[in-house]
Design a protein around this motif. Structure first.
Motif, mmCIF file in Angstrom:
data_model
loop_
_atom_site.group_PDB
_atom_site.id
_atom_site.type_symbol
_atom_site.label_atom_id
_atom_site.label_comp_id
_atom_site.label_asym_id
_atom_site.label_seq_id
_atom_site.Cartn_x
_atom_site.Cartn_y
_atom_site.Cartn_z
ATOM 1 N N ILE A 31 0.864 -1.180 0.000
ATOM 2 C CA ILE A 31 0.000 0.000 0.000
ATOM 3 C C ILE A 31 0.897 1.225 0.000
ATOM 4 O O ILE A 31 1.748 1.392 0.873
ATOM 5 N N GLY A 32 0.721 2.065 -1.017
ATOM 6 C CA GLY A 32 1.530 3.275 -1.115
ATOM 7 C C GLY A 32 1.105 4.330 -0.107
ATOM 8 O O GLY A 32 0.264 4.088 0.769
ATOM 9 N N GLU A 33 1.675 5.474 -0.258
ATOM 10 C CA GLU A 33 1.389 6.575 0.666
ATOM 11 C C GLU A 33 -0.108 6.798 0.817
ATOM 12 O O GLU A 33 -0.851 6.901 -0.166
ATOM 13 N N ILE A 34 -0.560 6.856 2.060
ATOM 14 C CA ILE A 34 -1.936 7.243 2.362
ATOM 15 C C ILE A 34 -1.901 8.740 2.630
ATOM 16 O O ILE A 34 -1.282 9.197 3.584
ATOM 17 N N THR A 35 -2.540 9.503 1.772
ATOM 18 C CA THR A 35 -2.367 10.950 1.813
ATOM 19 C C THR A 35 -3.106 11.589 2.982
ATOM 20 O O THR A 35 -3.927 10.958 3.658
ATOM 21 N N ASP A 36 -2.844 12.856 3.169
ATOM 22 C CA ASP A 36 -3.449 13.598 4.277
ATOM 23 C C ASP A 36 -4.943 13.839 4.087
ATOM 24 O O ASP A 36 -5.605 14.337 4.999
ATOM 25 N N GLU A 37 -5.463 13.519 2.891
ATOM 26 C CA GLU A 37 -6.916 13.599 2.705
ATOM 27 C C GLU A 37 -7.635 12.599 3.609
ATOM 28 O O GLU A 37 -8.806 12.786 3.955
ATOM 29 N N VAL A 38 -6.944 11.532 3.981
ATOM 30 C CA VAL A 38 -7.519 10.486 4.833
ATOM 31 C C VAL A 38 -7.320 10.887 6.294
ATOM 32 O O VAL A 38 -6.188 11.196 6.708
ATOM 33 N N PRO A 39 -8.380 10.900 7.084
ATOM 34 C CA PRO A 39 -8.232 11.262 8.496
ATOM 35 C C PRO A 39 -7.212 10.380 9.214
ATOM 36 O O PRO A 39 -7.056 9.195 8.879
ATOM 37 N N ALA A 40 -6.539 10.952 10.197
ATOM 38 C CA ALA A 40 -5.450 10.253 10.882
ATOM 39 C C ALA A 40 -5.905 8.936 11.492
ATOM 40 O O ALA A 40 -5.176 7.928 11.431
ATOM 41 N N GLU A 41 -7.108 8.918 12.066
ATOM 42 C CA GLU A 41 -7.565 7.684 12.712
ATOM 43 C C GLU A 41 -7.850 6.582 11.683
ATOM 44 O O GLU A 41 -7.613 5.394 11.931
ATOM 45 N N VAL A 42 -8.343 6.983 10.500
ATOM 46 C CA VAL A 42 -8.586 6.002 9.434
ATOM 47 C C VAL A 42 -7.263 5.471 8.898
ATOM 48 O O VAL A 42 -7.109 4.271 8.649
ATOM 49 N N LYS A 43 -6.307 6.362 8.733
ATOM 50 C CA LYS A 43 -4.974 5.949 8.291
ATOM 51 C C LYS A 43 -4.369 4.958 9.285
ATOM 52 O O LYS A 43 -3.778 3.937 8.883
ATOM 53 N N ALA A 44 -4.524 5.228 10.576
ATOM 54 C CA ALA A 44 -3.984 4.338 11.605
ATOM 55 C C ALA A 44 -4.649 2.968 11.542
ATOM 56 O O ALA A 44 -3.980 1.928 11.696
ATOM 57 N N GLU A 45 -5.963 2.949 11.309
ATOM 58 C CA GLU A 45 -6.671 1.669 11.178
ATOM 59 C C GLU A 45 -6.181 0.894 9.961
ATOM 60 O O GLU A 45 -5.989 -0.329 10.009
ATOM 61 N N ALA A 46 -5.970 1.602 8.859
ATOM 62 C CA ALA A 46 -5.486 0.954 7.646
ATOM 63 C C ALA A 46 -4.085 0.384 7.861
ATOM 64 O O ALA A 46 -3.782 -0.739 7.441
ATOM 65 N N GLU A 47 -3.240 1.138 8.533
ATOM 66 C CA GLU A 47 -1.882 0.668 8.790
ATOM 67 C C GLU A 47 -1.878 -0.537 9.718
ATOM 68 O O GLU A 47 -1.059 -1.460 9.573
ATOM 69 N N ALA A 48 -2.818 -0.554 10.667
ATOM 70 C CA ALA A 48 -2.934 -1.712 11.551
ATOM 71 C C ALA A 48 -3.364 -2.952 10.777
ATOM 72 O O ALA A 48 -2.894 -4.070 11.041
ATOM 73 N N MET A 49 -4.260 -2.774 9.801
ATOM 74 C CA MET A 49 -4.682 -3.898 8.968
ATOM 75 C C MET A 49 -3.520 -4.402 8.121
ATOM 76 O O MET A 49 -3.330 -5.621 7.981
ATOM 77 N N ILE A 50 -2.750 -3.480 7.560
ATOM 78 C CA ILE A 50 -1.575 -3.880 6.775
ATOM 79 C C ILE A 50 -0.638 -4.725 7.635
ATOM 80 O O ILE A 50 -0.151 -5.777 7.201
ATOM 81 N N ALA A 51 -0.388 -4.275 8.859
ATOM 82 C CA ALA A 51 0.511 -5.001 9.756
ATOM 83 C C ALA A 51 -0.039 -6.385 10.080
ATOM 84 O O ALA A 51 0.715 -7.369 10.116
#
Length: 365
Positions: free
Chosen positions: A295-315
């Protein structure tokens, strides 16, 4: 049989003349790549060619690579693959689903050449291997983001062909969007092409006119991003995801993240096995743990909490603690598919021909 033996002998002689790898391992290995679209597509073919360049960078003067781009699936593919074998290629990567039968047909005529077919399942000869990536892992992550990002509750998926690989992606994206947004609706448009910027752009525009505000794709060009950019310029709110490559030229809008196919680890591994004489027929299906789905860069358009959830799923997918197809999941008609906590088997996924419950459209024949 005699005819094939004579042909194989002729190929070996041609390989000597053109610098192909011989049994003593002292000559360069020649690796060939067949692409269904242009390497400048910014997506699928671009990423495969990046893998080719990674092979060159890794092995230096031990290898020579050749490629042919924009080869249509079908009879043209068989001619192109044959020509590449006659050029002395020791290993040929055919990088589109529709090359499956042509690859096997040519492999029968060149038993001393190694053939690797991407996204297929037929290995009719001992010199044919198949490889694929678990794209559905990346679809789960962007589906999660899409479910959060939509305001219209309509997310779109531009689909290429109704094969299991694409159906997996649609189901995975929808399941994870619906988990965070039970009201979400998936709009699927089939374009019956891997690369056709005009068709892809038209599909994106049609979706936007239907109220879709987040678009995913299983096609190769950046045309959907361009169509979304047009809509943004007209005052609409639309987001897209990069497909196969980062498509960073369209950052930060409308691309909010991307699925990157990194074929470099696989190509380096398999060419290396030709060099050291350990190549064997195999069926590879790598994903995030192998570094093939990123998964490439998740831009700042995505709220921080959503980005954190996505990164947790990736992990979690990467360390094996989460599988995107974990029950309970029903089929589209409501019949049970996976029970609570049950994980889909690879065989089921590789033959997937149904939508999951909640998707209202039909899979075309």
């Amino acid at each position: 049989m005699k005819r094939r033996s004579l042909l194989a002998a002729g190929v070996a002689a041609l390989a000597l003349a053109t610098g192909g790898a011989m049994a003593d391992g002292h000559e360069k290995v020649k690796a060939g790549f067949i692409y269904v679209g242009p390497i400048g597509d910014g997506g699928w073919n671009y990423q495969h060619d990046q893998g080719r360049l990674a092979v060159e960078a890794h092995f230096g003067d031990k290898v020579e690579t050749i490629y042919q781009e924009s080869v249509p699936e079908g009879a043209d593919a068989e001619r192109a693959i044959t020509q590449m074998a006659l050029q002395g290629a020791d290993i040929i990567f055919t990088t589109s689903f529709g090359y499956m039968d042509p690859t096997n047909a040519v492999a029968a005529k060149f038993p001393d050449v190694k053939f690797e077919h991407a996204t297929g399942y037929k290995r009719e000869h001992p010199n044919v291997a198949t490889y694929d990536a678990r794209f559905y892992e990346g679809r789960a992550v962007i589906g999660h983001i899409a479910g959060h990002m939509t305001e219209t509750n309509k997310i779109g998926y531009i689909a290429s062909f109704p094969i299991p690989e694409v159906i997996q992606g649609i189901n995975s994206a929808y399941l994870h969007a619906a988990k965070v947004n039970p009201d979400v609706e998936m709009v699927v448009t089939w374009v019956y092409t891997w690369f056709d910027p005009a068709k892809e752009a038209d599909a994106a525009r049609a979706m936007i006119s239907q109220g879709v505000d987040v678009i995913m794709q299983h096609t190769d060009s950046t045309a959907p991003q361009a169509a979304a950019q047009e809509a943004i310029a007209a005052g609409e709110r639309v987001f897209t995801f990069g497909q196969a490559s980062d498509m960073s030229a369209f950052a930060p809008k409308p691309r909010i993240a991307s699925i990157i196919d990194d074929w470099s680890p696989y190509y380096i591994k398999r060419v290396g096995q030709v060099i050291d004489g350990t190549w064997e027929q195999s069926a590879s299906w790598g994903g995030m743990p192998e570094g093939e789905v990123v998964i490439g860069e998740i831009t700042d358009e995505v709220p921080a909490e959503v980005k954190a959830e996505a990164e947790a799923m990736i992990a979690a997918i990467t360390d094996g603690s989460y599988h995107p197809f974990t029950g309970p999941i029903n089929k589209q008609d409501g019949t049970p598919w996976l029970a609570e906590g049950e994980v889909a088997e690879d065989g089921e996924l590789l033959g997937m021909s149904f939508y999951v419950e909640g998707i209202t459209s039909e899979i075309p024949n």
